[in-house]
Design a protein around this motif. Structure first.
Motif, mmCIF file in Angstrom:
data_model
loop_
_atom_site.group_PDB
_atom_site.id
_atom_site.type_symbol
_atom_site.label_atom_id
_atom_site.label_comp_id
_atom_site.label_asym_id
_atom_site.label_seq_id
_atom_site.Cartn_x
_atom_site.Cartn_y
_atom_site.Cartn_z
ATOM 1 N N VAL A 66 1.658 -6.061 -9.164
ATOM 2 C CA VAL A 66 0.823 -6.238 -7.963
ATOM 3 C C VAL A 66 1.106 -5.111 -6.968
ATOM 4 N N VAL A 67 2.393 -4.776 -6.785
ATOM 5 C CA VAL A 67 2.743 -3.726 -5.818
ATOM 6 C C VAL A 67 2.274 -2.358 -6.340
ATOM 7 N N ARG A 68 2.378 -2.142 -7.633
ATOM 8 C CA ARG A 68 1.925 -0.868 -8.205
ATOM 9 C C ARG A 68 0.427 -0.684 -7.925
ATOM 10 N N TYR A 69 -0.353 -1.749 -8.100
ATOM 11 C CA TYR A 69 -1.798 -1.617 -7.934
ATOM 12 C C TYR A 69 -2.213 -1.547 -6.446
ATOM 13 N N PHE A 70 -1.654 -2.450 -5.623
ATOM 14 C CA PHE A 70 -2.133 -2.536 -4.231
ATOM 15 C C PHE A 70 -1.380 -1.598 -3.278
ATOM 16 N N GLY A 71 -0.228 -1.101 -3.705
ATOM 17 C CA GLY A 71 0.495 -0.110 -2.896
ATOM 18 C C GLY A 71 1.305 -0.701 -1.759
ATOM 19 N N ASP A 72 1.951 0.229 -1.013
ATOM 20 C CA ASP A 72 2.875 -0.182 0.049
ATOM 21 C C ASP A 72 2.199 -0.920 1.188
ATOM 22 N N GLU A 73 0.900 -0.754 1.307
ATOM 23 C CA GLU A 73 0.230 -1.398 2.457
ATOM 24 C C GLU A 73 0.296 -2.925 2.401
ATOM 25 N N ILE A 74 0.640 -3.492 1.232
ATOM 26 C CA ILE A 74 0.761 -4.963 1.185
ATOM 27 C C ILE A 74 2.212 -5.432 1.357
ATOM 28 N N LEU A 75 3.117 -4.463 1.606
ATOM 29 C CA LEU A 75 4.528 -4.853 1.717
ATOM 30 C C LEU A 75 4.970 -5.029 3.163
ATOM 31 N N GLN A 76 5.809 -6.048 3.375
ATOM 32 C CA GLN A 76 6.447 -6.206 4.677
ATOM 33 C C GLN A 76 7.686 -5.296 4.691
ATOM 34 N N LYS A 77 8.321 -5.187 5.849
ATOM 35 C CA LYS A 77 9.531 -4.335 5.972
ATOM 36 C C LYS A 77 10.641 -4.801 5.028
ATOM 37 N N ASP A 78 10.706 -6.133 4.802
ATOM 38 C CA ASP A 78 11.779 -6.654 3.949
ATOM 39 C C ASP A 78 11.462 -6.553 2.457
ATOM 40 N N GLY A 79 10.341 -5.927 2.111
ATOM 41 C CA GLY A 79 10.012 -5.727 0.702
ATOM 42 C C GLY A 79 9.181 -6.854 0.095
ATOM 43 N N LYS A 80 9.026 -7.950 0.841
ATOM 44 C CA LYS A 80 8.196 -9.049 0.321
ATOM 45 C C LYS A 80 6.725 -8.706 0.475
ATOM 46 N N ILE A 81 5.899 -9.355 -0.347
ATOM 47 C CA ILE A 81 4.455 -9.141 -0.223
ATOM 48 C C ILE A 81 3.937 -9.868 1.015
ATOM 49 N N ASP A 82 3.155 -9.146 1.816
ATOM 50 C CA ASP A 82 2.548 -9.722 3.019
ATOM 51 C C ASP A 82 1.282 -10.477 2.575
ATOM 52 N N ARG A 83 1.385 -11.795 2.490
ATOM 53 C CA ARG A 83 0.310 -12.605 1.901
ATOM 54 C C ARG A 83 -0.937 -12.642 2.789
ATOM 55 N N VAL A 84 -0.723 -12.532 4.087
ATOM 56 C CA VAL A 84 -1.878 -12.531 4.987
ATOM 57 C C VAL A 84 -2.704 -11.261 4.735
ATOM 58 N N ARG A 85 -1.989 -10.140 4.618
ATOM 59 C CA ARG A 85 -2.652 -8.849 4.368
ATOM 60 C C ARG A 85 -3.346 -8.871 2.992
ATOM 61 N N LEU A 86 -2.625 -9.368 1.996
ATOM 62 C CA LEU A 86 -3.194 -9.396 0.644
ATOM 63 C C LEU A 86 -4.439 -10.297 0.599
ATOM 64 N N ALA A 87 -4.390 -11.413 1.333
ATOM 65 C CA ALA A 87 -5.555 -12.307 1.374
ATOM 66 C C ALA A 87 -6.745 -11.588 1.998
ATOM 67 N N GLN A 88 -6.492 -10.815 3.073
ATOM 68 C CA GLN A 88 -7.602 -10.080 3.712
ATOM 69 C C GLN A 88 -8.235 -9.111 2.708
ATOM 70 N N ILE A 89 -7.388 -8.465 1.926
ATOM 71 C CA ILE A 89 -7.899 -7.465 0.967
ATOM 72 C C ILE A 89 -8.688 -8.137 -0.164
ATOM 73 N N VAL A 90 -8.090 -9.122 -0.828
ATOM 74 C CA VAL A 90 -8.744 -9.642 -2.049
ATOM 75 C C VAL A 90 -9.945 -10.541 -1.748
ATOM 76 N N PHE A 91 -9.904 -11.263 -0.616
ATOM 77 C CA PHE A 91 -11.049 -12.139 -0.330
ATOM 78 C C PHE A 91 -12.226 -11.374 0.285
ATOM 79 N N ALA A 92 -12.027 -10.050 0.514
ATOM 80 C CA ALA A 92 -13.132 -9.248 1.072
ATOM 81 C C ALA A 92 -13.733 -8.320 0.022
ATOM 82 N N ASP A 93 -13.157 -8.302 -1.177
ATOM 83 C CA ASP A 93 -13.588 -7.303 -2.171
ATOM 84 C C ASP A 93 -13.497 -7.920 -3.582
ATOM 85 N N LYS A 94 -14.666 -8.128 -4.181
ATOM 86 C CA LYS A 94 -14.735 -8.819 -5.486
ATOM 87 C C LYS A 94 -13.903 -8.142 -6.568
ATOM 88 N N ASP A 95 -13.945 -6.784 -6.601
ATOM 89 C CA ASP A 95 -13.207 -6.069 -7.649
ATOM 90 C C ASP A 95 -11.705 -6.270 -7.492
#
Ligand SMILES: CC(C)(COP(=O)(O)OP(=O)(O)OC[C@H]1O[C@@H](n2cnc3c(N)ncnc32)[C@H](O)[C@@H]1O)[C@@H](O)C(=O)NCCC(=O)NCCS
Ligand SMILES: Nc1ncnc2c1ncn2[C@@H]1O[C@H](COP(=O)(O)OP(=O)(O)OP(=O)(O)O)[C@@H](O)[C@H]1O
Length: 214
Positions: A66-95
Protein backbone atom coordinates in the motif's frame (compact mmCIF):
# COMPACT_ATOMS: atom_id res chain seq x y z
CA UNK A 1 -40.02 -22.35 15.99
CA UNK A 2 -37.34 -21.02 18.35
CA UNK A 3 -33.67 -21.94 18.04
CA UNK A 4 -32.43 -23.98 20.98
CA UNK A 5 -28.62 -24.23 21.27
CA UNK A 6 -28.92 -27.15 23.71
CA UNK A 7 -30.55 -29.25 20.99
CA UNK A 8 -28.35 -28.10 18.18
CA UNK A 9 -26.72 -31.14 16.53
CA UNK A 10 -23.99 -28.88 15.17
CA UNK A 11 -21.94 -29.00 18.36
CA UNK A 12 -21.17 -32.69 17.99
CA UNK A 13 -19.76 -32.41 14.51
CA UNK A 14 -17.51 -29.53 13.70
CA UNK A 15 -17.85 -30.20 9.97
CA UNK A 16 -21.32 -28.81 10.32
CA UNK A 17 -20.08 -25.34 11.20
CA UNK A 18 -21.95 -23.12 8.75
CA UNK A 19 -20.39 -20.06 7.22
CA UNK A 20 -22.74 -17.10 6.97
CA UNK A 21 -21.77 -13.92 5.13
CA UNK A 22 -23.39 -10.72 6.37
CA UNK A 23 -23.32 -7.92 3.86
CA UNK A 24 -24.96 -4.60 3.07
CA UNK A 25 -24.00 -0.98 2.63
CA UNK A 26 -22.26 1.12 5.25
CA UNK A 27 -24.43 1.73 8.31
CA UNK A 28 -27.10 -0.81 7.30
CA UNK A 29 -26.77 -2.75 10.56
CA UNK A 30 -24.38 -5.59 9.70
CA UNK A 31 -22.54 -5.30 13.03
CA UNK A 32 -25.83 -5.34 14.91
CA UNK A 33 -26.92 -8.54 13.12
CA UNK A 34 -23.48 -10.10 13.70
CA UNK A 35 -23.65 -9.22 17.40
CA UNK A 36 -27.08 -10.89 17.71
CA UNK A 37 -25.68 -14.03 16.09
CA UNK A 38 -22.73 -13.98 18.48
CA UNK A 39 -24.90 -13.45 21.57
CA UNK A 40 -27.69 -15.92 20.80
CA UNK A 41 -26.50 -18.52 18.32
CA UNK A 42 -22.94 -19.46 19.30
CA UNK A 43 -21.47 -17.61 16.34
CA UNK A 44 -17.91 -16.49 15.84
CA UNK A 45 -17.71 -13.19 13.95
CA UNK A 46 -14.95 -11.69 11.87
CA UNK A 47 -15.14 -8.28 10.31
CA UNK A 48 -13.13 -7.70 7.14
CA UNK A 49 -12.70 -3.96 7.87
CA UNK A 50 -10.86 -4.93 11.06
CA UNK A 51 -8.66 -7.52 9.36
CA UNK A 52 -7.77 -5.03 6.61
CA UNK A 53 -6.97 -2.41 9.26
CA UNK A 54 -4.60 -4.75 11.14
CA UNK A 55 -2.89 -5.84 7.94
CA UNK A 56 -2.24 -2.18 7.06
CA UNK A 57 -0.43 -1.43 10.32
CA UNK A 58 3.36 -0.97 9.94
CA UNK A 59 4.09 -4.61 10.81
CA UNK A 60 1.14 -5.86 8.74
CA UNK A 61 1.27 -7.89 5.56
CA UNK A 62 -0.34 -5.34 3.22
CA UNK A 63 1.50 -2.26 4.55
CA UNK A 64 4.52 -2.44 2.18
CA UNK A 65 2.41 -2.78 -0.98
CA UNK A 66 0.00 0.00 0.00
CA UNK A 67 2.82 2.42 0.90
CA UNK A 68 4.75 1.55 -2.27
CA UNK A 69 1.72 2.38 -4.43
CA UNK A 70 0.29 5.43 -2.60
CA UNK A 71 3.62 6.93 -1.49
CA UNK A 72 4.70 8.99 1.50
CA UNK A 73 1.72 11.30 1.28
CA UNK A 74 -0.40 8.69 3.09
CA UNK A 75 2.07 8.33 5.97
CA UNK A 76 1.89 10.03 9.34
CA UNK A 77 5.11 11.17 11.08
CA UNK A 78 5.14 7.96 13.13
CA UNK A 79 5.14 5.81 9.98
CA UNK A 80 1.54 4.64 10.34
CA UNK A 81 -0.89 4.99 7.47
CA UNK A 82 -3.03 8.13 7.78
CA UNK A 83 -6.48 6.56 7.29
CA UNK A 84 -8.29 9.86 6.97
CA UNK A 85 -5.97 10.88 4.12
CA UNK A 86 -6.20 7.46 2.46
CA UNK A 87 -10.01 7.57 2.68
CA UNK A 88 -10.03 10.98 0.95
CA UNK A 89 -7.88 9.58 -1.86
CA UNK A 90 -9.62 6.25 -2.53
CA UNK A 91 -13.23 7.39 -2.09
CA UNK A 92 -12.64 10.22 -4.60
CA UNK A 93 -11.03 8.15 -7.36
CA UNK A 94 -12.43 4.88 -8.74
CA UNK A 95 -9.08 3.62 -10.07
CA UNK A 96 -7.39 4.18 -6.73
CA UNK A 97 -10.25 2.41 -4.96
CA UNK A 98 -9.81 -0.55 -7.31
CA UNK A 99 -6.09 -0.50 -6.59
CA UNK A 100 -6.48 -0.52 -2.79
CA UNK A 101 -9.02 -3.34 -3.15
CA UNK A 102 -6.55 -5.29 -5.29
CA UNK A 103 -3.77 -4.72 -2.75
CA UNK A 104 -5.81 -5.70 0.29
CA UNK A 105 -8.69 -8.06 -0.47
CA UNK A 106 -6.74 -11.21 -1.47
CA UNK A 107 -4.76 -10.96 1.77
CA UNK A 108 -7.93 -10.46 3.80
CA UNK A 109 -9.51 -13.50 2.10
CA UNK A 110 -6.44 -15.59 3.01
CA UNK A 111 -6.80 -14.57 6.65
CA UNK A 112 -10.55 -15.35 6.54
CA UNK A 113 -9.82 -18.83 5.16
CA UNK A 114 -7.14 -19.38 7.79
CA UNK A 115 -9.58 -18.45 10.59
CA UNK A 116 -12.25 -20.75 9.12
CA UNK A 117 -9.85 -23.73 9.24
CA UNK A 118 -8.83 -22.83 12.78
CA UNK A 119 -12.45 -22.69 13.97
CA UNK A 120 -13.33 -25.92 12.16
CA UNK A 121 -10.47 -27.65 13.95
CA UNK A 122 -11.55 -26.25 17.32
CA UNK A 123 -15.04 -27.58 16.65
CA UNK A 124 -16.85 -25.38 19.14
CA UNK A 125 -18.52 -22.88 16.83
CA UNK A 126 -21.94 -23.37 15.20
CA UNK A 127 -21.81 -20.40 12.84
CA UNK A 128 -18.78 -18.65 11.40
CA UNK A 129 -19.88 -15.16 10.40
CA UNK A 130 -18.06 -13.01 7.83
CA UNK A 131 -19.18 -9.41 8.11
CA UNK A 132 -18.30 -7.22 5.14
CA UNK A 133 -19.70 -4.40 3.02
CA UNK A 134 -17.65 -5.66 0.10
CA UNK A 135 -19.00 -9.17 -0.50
CA UNK A 136 -19.59 -8.61 -4.22
CA UNK A 137 -16.30 -6.80 -4.97
CA UNK A 138 -14.07 -9.12 -2.95
CA UNK A 139 -15.35 -12.62 -3.61
CA UNK A 140 -15.51 -13.46 0.12
CA UNK A 141 -18.86 -15.10 -0.69
CA UNK A 142 -16.95 -17.99 -2.27
CA UNK A 143 -16.14 -19.03 1.31
CA UNK A 144 -19.77 -18.80 2.51
CA UNK A 145 -22.53 -21.42 2.73
CA UNK A 146 -24.99 -18.57 2.45
CA UNK A 147 -25.04 -14.79 2.44
CA UNK A 148 -27.59 -12.50 4.07
CA UNK A 149 -28.07 -8.98 2.77
CA UNK A 150 -28.90 -6.41 5.47
CA UNK A 151 -31.07 -3.66 4.04
CA UNK A 152 -31.86 -0.29 5.61
CA UNK A 153 -33.10 2.80 3.76
CA UNK A 154 -30.38 5.30 2.82
CA UNK A 155 -31.90 8.05 4.93
CA UNK A 156 -31.79 5.84 8.07
CA UNK A 157 -28.19 4.88 7.35
CA UNK A 158 -27.21 8.49 6.80
CA UNK A 159 -28.76 9.69 10.05
CA UNK A 160 -27.22 6.80 12.06
CA UNK A 161 -23.76 7.52 10.62
CA UNK A 162 -24.07 11.21 11.44
CA UNK A 163 -25.42 10.50 14.92
CA UNK A 164 -23.08 7.66 15.95
CA UNK A 165 -19.88 8.33 14.00
CA UNK A 166 -19.95 12.05 13.30
CA UNK A 167 -19.59 11.41 9.57
CA UNK A 168 -20.21 14.41 7.30
CA UNK A 169 -22.67 14.29 4.39
CA UNK A 170 -19.73 14.53 1.95
CA UNK A 171 -18.00 11.50 3.46
CA UNK A 172 -21.26 9.54 3.47
CA UNK A 173 -21.97 10.46 -0.17
CA UNK A 174 -18.46 9.38 -1.23
CA UNK A 175 -18.74 6.01 0.53
CA UNK A 176 -22.32 5.36 -0.73
CA UNK A 177 -21.05 6.05 -4.26
CA UNK A 178 -18.15 3.61 -3.77
CA UNK A 179 -20.25 0.64 -2.68
CA UNK A 180 -22.64 -1.78 -4.39
CA UNK A 181 -26.21 -0.56 -4.73
CA UNK A 182 -29.35 -2.05 -3.21
CA UNK A 183 -30.38 -3.61 -6.54
CA UNK A 184 -26.93 -5.27 -6.92
CA UNK A 185 -27.19 -6.82 -3.47
CA UNK A 186 -30.79 -7.98 -3.99
CA UNK A 187 -29.98 -9.47 -7.39
CA UNK A 188 -27.09 -11.48 -5.97
CA UNK A 189 -28.35 -12.48 -2.52
CA UNK A 190 -31.87 -13.79 -1.97
CA UNK A 191 -31.82 -13.88 1.84
CA UNK A 192 -32.57 -10.38 3.06
CA UNK A 193 -32.76 -8.87 6.55
CA UNK A 194 -34.97 -5.79 6.42
CA UNK A 195 -33.47 -3.54 9.11
CA UNK A 196 -36.00 -0.75 8.85
CA UNK A 197 -37.95 -1.50 12.01
CA UNK A 198 -37.38 -2.35 15.65
CA UNK A 199 -34.63 -4.50 17.13
CA UNK A 200 -37.29 -7.09 18.12
CA UNK A 201 -38.36 -7.32 14.52
CA UNK A 202 -34.72 -7.82 13.54
CA UNK A 203 -34.36 -10.64 16.08
CA UNK A 204 -37.44 -12.42 14.67
CA UNK A 205 -36.06 -12.25 11.14
CA UNK A 206 -32.72 -13.63 12.26
CA UNK A 207 -34.36 -16.49 14.11
CA UNK A 208 -36.32 -17.34 10.96
CA UNK A 209 -33.20 -17.23 8.80
CA UNK A 210 -31.24 -19.42 11.22
CA UNK A 211 -34.07 -21.97 11.31
CA UNK A 212 -34.08 -22.04 7.49
CA UNK A 213 -30.45 -23.18 7.31
CA UNK A 214 -30.26 -26.86 6.40
C1 LIG B 1 -10.03 3.88 3.27
C2 LIG B 1 -9.75 3.44 4.68
C3 LIG B 1 -8.28 3.67 5.04
C4 LIG B 1 -10.64 4.30 5.64
O1 LIG B 1 -10.41 3.89 6.96
P1 LIG B 1 -11.37 4.33 8.16
O2 LIG B 1 -10.72 3.84 9.42
O3 LIG B 1 -11.66 5.79 8.03
O4 LIG B 1 -12.73 3.62 7.94
P2 LIG B 1 -13.16 2.06 7.97
O5 LIG B 1 -12.04 1.16 7.56
O6 LIG B 1 -13.83 1.78 9.26
O7 LIG B 1 -14.19 2.07 6.76
C5 LIG B 1 -15.33 2.93 6.80
C6 LIG B 1 -16.39 2.35 5.92
O8 LIG B 1 -15.99 2.49 4.57
C7 LIG B 1 -16.38 1.38 3.84
N1 LIG B 1 -15.24 0.89 3.04
C8 LIG B 1 -14.00 0.56 3.47
N2 LIG B 1 -13.23 0.18 2.44
C9 LIG B 1 -13.99 0.26 1.36
C10 LIG B 1 -13.79 -0.03 -0.01
N3 LIG B 1 -12.62 -0.51 -0.44
N4 LIG B 1 -14.82 0.15 -0.88
C11 LIG B 1 -16.03 0.61 -0.45
N5 LIG B 1 -16.28 0.90 0.84
C12 LIG B 1 -15.28 0.72 1.72
C13 LIG B 1 -16.86 0.29 4.80
O9 LIG B 1 -18.26 0.13 4.71
C14 LIG B 1 -16.57 0.86 6.16
O10 LIG B 1 -17.61 0.68 7.07
C15 LIG B 1 -10.10 1.93 4.90
O11 LIG B 1 -11.47 1.75 4.84
C16 LIG B 1 -9.40 1.04 3.91
O12 LIG B 1 -8.22 0.81 4.03
N6 LIG B 1 -10.14 0.52 2.90
C17 LIG B 1 -9.54 -0.29 1.88
C18 LIG B 1 -9.40 -1.72 2.30
C19 LIG B 1 -10.75 -2.37 2.35
O13 LIG B 1 -11.36 -2.57 1.31
N7 LIG B 1 -11.21 -2.67 3.57
C20 LIG B 1 -12.53 -3.16 3.76
C21 LIG B 1 -12.80 -4.59 3.68
S1 LIG B 1 -11.63 -5.73 3.19
N1 LIG C 1 -32.80 -1.02 13.67
C1 LIG C 1 -31.99 -0.08 14.19
N2 LIG C 1 -32.51 0.91 14.96
C2 LIG C 1 -31.72 1.86 15.48
N3 LIG C 1 -30.39 1.95 15.30
C3 LIG C 1 -29.81 1.00 14.55
C4 LIG C 1 -30.58 -0.05 13.95
N4 LIG C 1 -29.72 -0.84 13.23
C5 LIG C 1 -28.50 -0.31 13.39
N5 LIG C 1 -28.54 0.79 14.18
C6 LIG C 1 -27.39 1.65 14.56
O1 LIG C 1 -26.87 2.21 13.36
C7 LIG C 1 -25.44 2.27 13.41
C8 LIG C 1 -24.87 1.51 12.22
O2 LIG C 1 -25.12 0.13 12.42
P1 LIG C 1 -23.95 -0.93 12.26
O3 LIG C 1 -22.68 -0.42 12.88
O4 LIG C 1 -24.46 -2.25 12.71
O5 LIG C 1 -23.81 -0.87 10.66
P2 LIG C 1 -22.79 -1.62 9.73
O6 LIG C 1 -23.57 -2.08 8.56
O7 LIG C 1 -22.06 -2.64 10.52
O8 LIG C 1 -21.81 -0.44 9.32
P3 LIG C 1 -20.35 -0.57 8.62
O9 LIG C 1 -20.55 -0.86 7.17
O10 LIG C 1 -19.70 0.73 8.80
O11 LIG C 1 -19.60 -1.65 9.34
C9 LIG C 1 -25.02 1.68 14.75
O12 LIG C 1 -24.77 2.71 15.64
C10 LIG C 1 -26.25 0.84 15.16
O13 LIG C 1 -26.38 0.73 16.55
Amino acid sequence: MIYDPAHSDKKENNNKMKIIGITGGIGSGKSLVAKLLEDKYNAYVINTDEIARKQMEPDGISYPGVVRYFGDEILQKDGKIDRVRLAQIVFADKDKLLKINELTHPLVLEEVQHKISEKRKEGTTDYFVIETALMIESGYDTACDEVWYVYAPEEDRRSRLKRDRNYTDDKIDAIFASQSKEEDFRRKFSKVVENDGSKENLEEQINRLIMSIQ
